[in-house]
Design an enzyme around this catalytic site. Structure first.
Site, short mmCIF file in Angstrom:
data_model
loop_
_atom_site.label_atom_id
_atom_site.label_comp_id
_atom_site.label_asym_id
_atom_site.label_seq_id
_atom_site.Cartn_x
_atom_site.Cartn_y
_atom_site.Cartn_z
CB THR A 27 45.29 25.49 29.95
OG1 THR A 27 45.93 24.88 31.06
CG2 THR A 27 45.69 26.94 29.88
CB VAL A 57 36.74 36.07 33.85
CG1 VAL A 57 37.60 37.15 34.52
CG2 VAL A 57 37.29 35.74 32.47
CG HIS A 114 41.49 39.38 37.24
ND1 HIS A 114 42.57 38.64 36.79
CD2 HIS A 114 42.02 40.34 38.04
CE1 HIS A 114 43.69 39.13 37.31
NE2 HIS A 114 43.38 40.17 38.08
CB CYS A 147 21.52 54.79 31.41
SG CYS A 147 23.14 54.01 31.23
#
Ligand SMILES: [Zn+2]
Length: 253
Positions: A29, A106, A124, A160
């Site tokens: 933060t 992350v 995560h 794909c």
């Protein structure tokens, strides 16, 4: 358990040689990254934002995906840098006392601060890569955002045609078993388990604290708010992370 960093650090902390660290949103933060789940968190103020990171909505709704790509672009373009807390943990590694750095974040800021990628366990995932939900092909977030900037609001997998998503663990998605196993192994093998800026309420990651304690490690909690593991901890610190960590780790002048 007073909430302040002790003037004289306990021997078990100064002599610790295998420290396992777990970090959560609170350490980032100060770098301007919002805490999503905290009292003023993004999801607390705007529950709709949670849909952007919930797998079922993301897969089903192209509009959610378009919004998610714009959010990712905003996050990447921001001026986000590691802070004193990240730097203290990089210094801990240089001292040779860091066993593993498990993070719920992350943002990649531990690596940006100088922590070795092989010691950072991102339970995560990371926002710096994207993964195809069909064929699992991975590319950089930058290459996907370049396609967004070039006019593809929802870039598909180039191999794909599948749906691409940031390589983060969304709600409704399983954690990576290998990363989790490595984290549990480090928790069981450390002499001090240091939980920093995490509410310790998100499982199974919160359970690492129990694994460490059950394996004989001392537990230190550095968090502004109470956690469910404060009673189990040998030391609880409520002071700001950026000033508390360097002192706790014997790195302050
Ligand atoms: Zn694919």
């Amino acid at each position: 358990m007073s909430g302040a960093v002790p003037d004289v650090l306990p021997d078990w902390l100064t002599s610790a040689r295998r420290i396992c660290v777990l970090t959560g949103a609170g350490i980032s933060t100060d770098s301007g990254i919002p805490d999503y789940r905290g009292p003023n968190g993004v999801w607390t103020r705007d529950p709709d934002a949670e849909k952007l990171v919930t797998l079922s909505y993301y897969v089903a709704d192209p509009d959610i995906r378009r919004r998610a790509w714009l959010m990712r672009r905003d996050l990447q373009d921001g001026d986000v840098r590691p802070n004193a807390g990240h730097r203290a943990l990089a210094d801990l590694e240089r001292q040779g006392r860091l066993l593993a750095l498990i993070t719920q974040n992350v943002d990649g800021l531990h690596q940006a601060a100088g922590s070795s990628p092989e010691l950072v366990l991102e339970v995560h995932g990371t926002v710096h890569e994207v993964e195809c939900l069909s064929c699992a092909d991975r590319t950089t977030m930058r290459s996907a955002l370049d396609r967004v900037d070039a006019g593809e609001p929802d870039p598909a997998c180039l191999h794909c045609g599948g749906v691409l998503k940031s390589a983060t663990v969304s709600f409704g998605q399983e954690l990576d078993e290998r990363v989790l196993a490595a984290a549990a192994e480090a928790a069981a093998d450390c002499d001090v388990f240091l939980a920093v800026g995490t509410s310790l309420q998100v499982w199974p990651v919160a359970g690492l604290t129990e694994i460490a304690a059950a394996s004989g490690a001392r537990v230190v909690v550095v968090n502004a708010e109470p956690t469910p593991f404060d009673d189990l901890a040998d030391l609880v610190v409520r002071e700001p992370i950026g000033t508390a960590l360097p002192r706790l780790l014997g790195l302050a002048d």
